[in-house]
Design an enzyme around this catalytic site. Structure first.
Site, mmCIF file in Angstrom:
data_model
loop_
_atom_site.group_PDB
_atom_site.id
_atom_site.type_symbol
_atom_site.label_atom_id
_atom_site.label_comp_id
_atom_site.label_asym_id
_atom_site.label_seq_id
_atom_site.Cartn_x
_atom_site.Cartn_y
_atom_site.Cartn_z
ATOM 1 N N MET A 124 0.843 -1.190 0.000
ATOM 2 C CA MET A 124 0.000 0.000 0.000
ATOM 3 C C MET A 124 0.879 1.241 0.000
ATOM 4 O O MET A 124 1.688 1.424 0.914
ATOM 5 C CB MET A 124 -0.904 0.024 1.233
ATOM 6 C CG MET A 124 -1.936 -1.082 1.265
ATOM 7 S SD MET A 124 -2.906 -1.036 2.785
ATOM 8 C CE MET A 124 -1.713 -1.708 3.950
ATOM 9 N N GLY A 162 2.696 4.319 4.304
ATOM 10 C CA GLY A 162 3.037 3.170 3.461
ATOM 11 C C GLY A 162 3.227 1.884 4.236
ATOM 12 O O GLY A 162 3.832 1.877 5.300
ATOM 13 N N SER A 163 2.729 0.789 3.728
ATOM 14 C CA SER A 163 2.736 -0.454 4.486
ATOM 15 C C SER A 163 2.379 -1.638 3.587
ATOM 16 O O SER A 163 2.266 -1.501 2.375
ATOM 17 C CB SER A 163 1.750 -0.339 5.647
ATOM 18 O OG SER A 163 0.557 0.269 5.212
ATOM 19 N N ARG A 164 2.168 -2.799 4.212
ATOM 20 C CA ARG A 164 1.923 -4.013 3.447
ATOM 21 C C ARG A 164 1.037 -4.967 4.236
ATOM 22 O O ARG A 164 1.055 -4.984 5.472
ATOM 23 C CB ARG A 164 3.278 -4.674 3.170
ATOM 24 C CG ARG A 164 3.221 -5.878 2.269
ATOM 25 C CD ARG A 164 4.639 -6.349 1.983
ATOM 26 N NE ARG A 164 4.837 -7.726 2.367
ATOM 27 C CZ ARG A 164 6.011 -8.332 2.410
ATOM 28 N NH1 ARG A 164 7.102 -7.649 2.128
ATOM 29 N NH2 ARG A 164 6.112 -9.599 2.736
#
Length: 224
Positions: free
Chosen positions: A98, A186-188
């Site tokens: 993301m 931001g990440s996952r």
């Protein structure tokens, strides 16, 4: 535009801070173009923050055994991995990255009962780093579907993310597509599935959280 509940406090604090900052600029720098430029920059910053905390309506249409995307973003990994925390066996991992521009609401990929829910402190490597799923700050949640068995998903903080919000608690009954948490910036999100599942997504796809079907689990006899 509907906003996520996690955005209420940050948006209020940011709005208050920007108003005070603009008043200070007007008082201390009595130059009209400077004040106007600062006001424009403040509006842009606030609108970006509002955009980040947006929570658009999603309509989940999943059949029995469908795995729904837990997040918006881009699929960066589909591979077989060794899962060492809960299953301790080989699983298919689907990873969704993301960016700050994506919707950051996370959703349950399948219906069932939460049987495992744990937060892990960690580092803040970039979210696409191969070891971010085991080294970064993260959560691990396992939802046990009464027909197809357990499915694991992880929220993983990235280099910019500094807070993961997880709503899942053990023994909770959850529904596919419902809000399961939020990651700021931001990440996952990773989903780990049985080896024999049917993968419907591919690397490079841009799933819509709560709507896109990533995979389909096998029949109950195959899953068990």
């Amino acid at each position: 535009m509907k906003l996520h509940r996690e955005g209420k406090r940050p948006l209020l604090l940011t709005f208050t801070g920007l108003v005070l900052a603009n008043i200070l600029v007007i008082w201390t720098i009595p130059v009209e173009w400077v004040a106007n430029l600062f006001l424009l920059a403040s509006v842009v910053v606030y609108l970006l923050l509002v955009n980040f905390f947006r929570n658009p309506p999603r309509f989940t249409h999943a059949e029995e055994g469908d795995i729904v995307a837990p997040a918006d973003g881009k699929i960066v990994v589909i591979e077989e991995v060794e899962e060492t925390e809960y299953f301790k066996d080989r699983r298919i991992q689907i990873s969704i990255f993301m960016s700050p521009l994506n919707v950051h609401v996370n959703r349950y990929p399948i219906s069932g009962e939460v049987v495992y829910s744990k937060y892990h402190k960690g580092e803040f490597l970039v979210a696409w780093h191969p070891k971010s799923s085991i080294l970064n700050e993260r959560t691990t949640v396992v939802v046990n579907n009464p027909v197809h068995g357990p499915v694991l998903y992880r929220q993983i903080a990235g280099a910019m993310a500094r807070r993961i919000v997880m709503y899942a608690k053990e023994k909770m009954k959850v529904k596919v597509g419902d809000d399961s948490g939020f990651i700021k910036l931001g990440s996952r999100v990773d989903v780990l599935l049985p080896i024999d599942c049917e993968i419907l997504a591919k690397v490079g796809d841009k799933p819509v959280g709560g709507e896109t079907i990533l995979a389909r689990l096998g029949s109950p006899t195959q899953s068990n």
